[in-house]
Design a protein around this motif. Structure first.
Motif, short mmCIF file in Angstrom:
data_model
loop_
_atom_site.label_atom_id
_atom_site.label_comp_id
_atom_site.label_asym_id
_atom_site.label_seq_id
_atom_site.Cartn_x
_atom_site.Cartn_y
_atom_site.Cartn_z
N LYS A 64 5.43 9.59 4.12
CA LYS A 64 5.15 10.08 5.47
C LYS A 64 5.69 11.49 5.67
O LYS A 64 6.69 11.88 5.07
CB LYS A 64 5.76 9.13 6.50
CG LYS A 64 5.11 7.76 6.46
CD LYS A 64 5.67 6.85 7.50
CE LYS A 64 4.95 5.50 7.38
NZ LYS A 64 5.42 4.55 8.33
N THR A 121 0.61 4.27 1.11
CA THR A 121 0.72 5.05 2.34
C THR A 121 1.68 4.42 3.34
O THR A 121 2.05 5.07 4.31
CB THR A 121 -0.67 5.22 2.99
OG1 THR A 121 -1.23 3.95 3.22
CG2 THR A 121 -1.57 6.07 2.12
N ASP A 122 2.08 3.18 3.12
CA ASP A 122 3.03 2.52 4.00
C ASP A 122 4.47 2.87 3.64
O ASP A 122 5.38 2.56 4.39
CB ASP A 122 2.86 1.00 3.95
CG ASP A 122 1.53 0.56 4.55
OD1 ASP A 122 0.98 1.31 5.38
OD2 ASP A 122 1.05 -0.52 4.18
N MET A 134 0.84 -1.17 0.00
CA MET A 134 0.00 0.00 0.00
C MET A 134 0.89 1.24 0.00
O MET A 134 1.83 1.33 0.78
CB MET A 134 -0.91 -0.03 1.22
CG MET A 134 -1.91 1.10 1.27
SD MET A 134 -3.03 0.96 2.66
CE MET A 134 -4.40 0.20 1.86
N LYS A 189 7.81 4.90 3.36
CA LYS A 189 8.42 5.91 4.20
C LYS A 189 8.44 7.27 3.50
O LYS A 189 8.27 8.30 4.13
CB LYS A 189 9.83 5.49 4.60
CG LYS A 189 10.45 6.39 5.62
CD LYS A 189 11.73 5.82 6.17
CE LYS A 189 12.21 6.69 7.29
NZ LYS A 189 13.25 6.08 8.08
#
Length: 88
Positions: A9, A3-4, A1, A6
């Motif tokens: 973020k 959004t996982d 996914m 790094k």
């Protein structure tokens, strides 16, 4: 996914600013200036597109501080002889 990842973020900086992600548009020689080596609509459109593209930080390209040392046609340069109102 996605959004996982790094790089997706937020990145807090020591100054307190938080970048929305870790993607960086590095400095390039855009060669997209107009009259008097000043930014024109082409350069503004280019940076607007990058700004809307979701980059965490955008580093400007070449901005020459002496109009006598322009490296290539279209390089952005600051001419201290121009009226202040001319400079965007």
């Amino acid at each position: 996914m996605a959004t996982d990842l790094k790089c997706a973020k937020p990145l807090p900086l020591k100054c307190g600013l938080v970048l929305p992600n870790r993607l960086c548009k590095v400095a390039l020689a855009e060669s997209s200036t107009g009259k008097d080596s000043l930014p024109d609509e082409r350069l503004l459109t280019l940076y607007r597109g990058w700004a809307e593209g979701g980059w965490g930080i955008i580093m400007t390209g070449n901005v020459i501080v002496n109009t006598h040392d322009i490296g290539a046609p279209g390089d952005c340069a600051v001419d201290p002889n121009l009226p202040e109102a001319t400079i965007v």
